[in-house]
Write a protein that holds these residues in place. Sequence first.
Motif, PDB file in Angstrom:
ATOM      1  N   LEU A 151      41.056  50.471  48.659  1.00  0.00           N
ATOM      2  CA  LEU A 151      41.871  49.403  48.189  1.00  0.00           C
ATOM      3  C   LEU A 151      43.144  49.377  47.896  1.00  0.00           C
ATOM      4  CD1 LEU A 151      41.992  53.011  45.517  1.00  0.00           C
ATOM      5  CD2 LEU A 151      40.735  50.409  44.836  1.00  0.00           C
ATOM      6  N   LYS A 152      43.763  49.412  49.251  1.00  0.00           N
ATOM      7  CA  LYS A 152      45.434  49.713  49.388  1.00  0.00           C
ATOM      8  C   LYS A 152      44.655  47.764  50.296  1.00  0.00           C
ATOM      9  CE  LYS A 152      49.316  50.259  52.400  1.00  0.00           C
ATOM     10  NZ  LYS A 152      50.190  51.171  52.886  1.00  0.00           N
ATOM     11  N   GLN A 153      43.227  48.014  50.828  1.00  0.00           N
ATOM     12  CA  GLN A 153      43.005  46.218  51.984  1.00  0.00           C
ATOM     13  C   GLN A 153      43.172  45.645  50.942  1.00  0.00           C
ATOM     14  OE1 GLN A 153      40.481  47.567  53.587  1.00  0.00           O
ATOM     15  NE2 GLN A 153      41.370  48.149  56.085  1.00  0.00           N
ATOM     16  N   LEU A 154      42.084  46.118  49.312  1.00  0.00           N
ATOM     17  CA  LEU A 154      41.692  44.918  48.247  1.00  0.00           C
ATOM     18  C   LEU A 154      43.105  44.507  47.629  1.00  0.00           C
ATOM     19  CD1 LEU A 154      39.326  43.622  47.190  1.00  0.00           C
ATOM     20  CD2 LEU A 154      39.586  45.547  45.525  1.00  0.00           C
ATOM     21  N   GLN A 155      43.750  45.400  47.367  1.00  0.00           N
ATOM     22  CA  GLN A 155      45.072  44.769  47.128  1.00  0.00           C
ATOM     23  C   GLN A 155      46.046  43.584  47.885  1.00  0.00           C
ATOM     24  OE1 GLN A 155      47.928  47.857  46.296  1.00  0.00           O
ATOM     25  NE2 GLN A 155      49.237  47.199  45.581  1.00  0.00           N
ATOM     26  N   ASN A 156      46.264  43.748  49.262  1.00  0.00           N
ATOM     27  CA  ASN A 156      46.736  43.243  49.988  1.00  0.00           C
ATOM     28  C   ASN A 156      45.928  42.034  50.165  1.00  0.00           C
ATOM     29  OD1 ASN A 156      48.645  44.921  50.105  1.00  0.00           O
ATOM     30  ND2 ASN A 156      48.063  45.948  52.308  1.00  0.00           N
ATOM     31  N   GLY A 157      44.569  42.045  49.535  1.00  0.00           N
ATOM     32  CA  GLY A 157      44.068  40.517  50.437  1.00  0.00           C
ATOM     33  C   GLY A 157      43.497  40.453  51.314  1.00  0.00           C
ATOM     34  N   GLU A 158      43.279  41.974  52.525  1.00  0.00           N
ATOM     35  CA  GLU A 158      42.665  41.516  53.769  1.00  0.00           C
ATOM     36  C   GLU A 158      40.743  42.297  53.502  1.00  0.00           C
ATOM     37  OE1 GLU A 158      43.733  45.257  55.916  1.00  0.00           O
ATOM     38  OE2 GLU A 158      46.252  44.762  55.048  1.00  0.00           O
ATOM     39  N   ARG A 159      40.668  42.469  51.909  1.00  0.00           N
ATOM     40  CA  ARG A 159      39.616  42.223  51.957  1.00  0.00           C
ATOM     41  C   ARG A 159      38.820  41.372  50.855  1.00  0.00           C
ATOM     42  NH1 ARG A 159      35.457  47.322  51.941  1.00  0.00           N
ATOM     43  NH2 ARG A 159      36.244  48.089  53.912  1.00  0.00           N
ATOM     44  N   GLU A 160      38.036  40.894  50.163  1.00  0.00           N
ATOM     45  CA  GLU A 160      37.768  40.812  48.518  1.00  0.00           C
ATOM     46  C   GLU A 160      37.042  41.075  47.713  1.00  0.00           C
ATOM     47  OE1 GLU A 160      35.331  36.496  49.241  1.00  0.00           O
ATOM     48  OE2 GLU A 160      36.614  36.087  50.705  1.00  0.00           O
ATOM     49  N   SER A 161      36.097  42.185  48.248  1.00  0.00           N
ATOM     50  CA  SER A 161      35.307  43.096  47.256  1.00  0.00           C
ATOM     51  C   SER A 161      35.013  44.386  48.084  1.00  0.00           C
ATOM     52  CB  SER A 161      34.628  42.032  46.732  1.00  0.00           C
ATOM     53  OG  SER A 161      33.827  42.115  48.063  1.00  0.00           O
TER      54      SER A 161
ATOM     55  N   LYS B  21      43.759  57.570  39.880  1.00  0.00           N
ATOM     56  CA  LYS B  21      45.399  57.499  39.693  1.00  0.00           C
ATOM     57  C   LYS B  21      46.140  56.188  40.675  1.00  0.00           C
ATOM     58  CE  LYS B  21      43.979  62.545  40.516  1.00  0.00           C
ATOM     59  NZ  LYS B  21      43.738  63.300  41.705  1.00  0.00           N
ATOM     60  N   HIS B  22      45.762  55.273  40.607  1.00  0.00           N
ATOM     61  CA  HIS B  22      46.027  54.520  41.900  1.00  0.00           C
ATOM     62  C   HIS B  22      47.294  53.724  40.847  1.00  0.00           C
ATOM     63  CE1 HIS B  22      47.365  50.692  43.572  1.00  0.00           C
ATOM     64  NE2 HIS B  22      46.393  50.767  45.234  1.00  0.00           N
ATOM     65  N   PRO B  23      48.664  53.652  41.431  1.00  0.00           N
ATOM     66  CA  PRO B  23      49.332  53.168  40.420  1.00  0.00           C
ATOM     67  C   PRO B  23      48.979  51.363  39.166  1.00  0.00           C
ATOM     68  CG  PRO B  23      50.524  53.204  42.495  1.00  0.00           C
ATOM     69  CD  PRO B  23      49.029  53.927  41.956  1.00  0.00           C
ATOM     70  N   LEU B  24      48.138  51.361  40.324  1.00  0.00           N
ATOM     71  CA  LEU B  24      47.980  49.858  39.764  1.00  0.00           C
ATOM     72  C   LEU B  24      46.299  49.600  39.490  1.00  0.00           C
ATOM     73  CD1 LEU B  24      49.497  47.168  42.447  1.00  0.00           C
ATOM     74  CD2 LEU B  24      50.550  47.916  40.332  1.00  0.00           C
ATOM     75  N   PHE B  25      46.079  50.550  38.465  1.00  0.00           N
ATOM     76  CA  PHE B  25      44.236  51.068  38.354  1.00  0.00           C
ATOM     77  C   PHE B  25      43.818  50.000  37.356  1.00  0.00           C
ATOM     78  CE2 PHE B  25      42.170  52.444  34.780  1.00  0.00           C
ATOM     79  CZ  PHE B  25      40.596  53.011  35.011  1.00  0.00           C
ATOM     80  N   LYS B  26      44.721  49.748  35.873  1.00  0.00           N
ATOM     81  CA  LYS B  26      44.476  48.673  35.425  1.00  0.00           C
ATOM     82  C   LYS B  26      43.950  46.807  36.115  1.00  0.00           C
ATOM     83  CE  LYS B  26      45.854  50.393  31.209  1.00  0.00           C
ATOM     84  NZ  LYS B  26      45.259  49.708  30.324  1.00  0.00           N
ATOM     85  N   HIS B  27      44.080  47.175  37.606  1.00  0.00           N
ATOM     86  CA  HIS B  27      44.195  45.526  38.797  1.00  0.00           C
ATOM     87  C   HIS B  27      43.030  45.411  39.283  1.00  0.00           C
ATOM     88  CE1 HIS B  27      48.267  43.465  38.079  1.00  0.00           C
ATOM     89  NE2 HIS B  27      48.814  44.869  37.758  1.00  0.00           N
ATOM     90  N   PHE B  28      42.318  46.192  39.234  1.00  0.00           N
ATOM     91  CA  PHE B  28      41.117  46.591  39.540  1.00  0.00           C
ATOM     92  C   PHE B  28      39.991  45.893  38.347  1.00  0.00           C
ATOM     93  CE2 PHE B  28      43.773  48.855  42.711  1.00  0.00           C
ATOM     94  CZ  PHE B  28      43.831  48.259  43.936  1.00  0.00           C
ATOM     95  N   ARG B  29      39.207  45.433  39.124  1.00  0.00           N
ATOM     96  CA  ARG B  29      37.829  44.815  37.765  1.00  0.00           C
ATOM     97  C   ARG B  29      36.784  45.369  38.652  1.00  0.00           C
ATOM     98  NH1 ARG B  29      34.258  40.098  37.520  1.00  0.00           N
ATOM     99  NH2 ARG B  29      33.176  40.750  35.822  1.00  0.00           N
ATOM    100  N   GLY B  30      35.833  46.224  38.076  1.00  0.00           N
ATOM    101  CA  GLY B  30      34.649  46.665  38.367  1.00  0.00           C
ATOM    102  C   GLY B  30      33.575  46.191  37.623  1.00  0.00           C
ATOM    103  N   GLU B  31      32.594  45.714  38.907  1.00  0.00           N
ATOM    104  CA  GLU B  31      31.245  45.160  38.258  1.00  0.00           C
ATOM    105  C   GLU B  31      29.952  45.769  38.538  1.00  0.00           C
ATOM    106  OE1 GLU B  31      28.685  40.694  38.649  1.00  0.00           O
ATOM    107  OE2 GLU B  31      30.941  40.474  38.939  1.00  0.00           O
TER     108      GLU B  31
END
Length: 62
Positions: A8-18, A35-45
């Motif tokens: 999740l940290k890598q995804l947030q930092n742009g180190e991963r695309e998905s 539990k992640h503080p930025l939970f609403k920024h993650f999108r699952g498809e």
Amino acid sequence: MEKYENMLKQLQNGERESIEIQKEEFYEFREILVKHPLFKHFRGEAKQNGRIIYTYTETPRS
């Protein structure tokens, strides 16, 4: 669980695309995700065969 936190940290930092999560991992991953503080920024498809592709968005969902 630390594996998912790092992903999740890598995804947030742009180190991963998905992140691709298999159905067998979903509940364990979701426990960390909600539990992640930025939970609403993650999108699952949802994809076929129970796979879920998560991406990070700058704008949180409502």
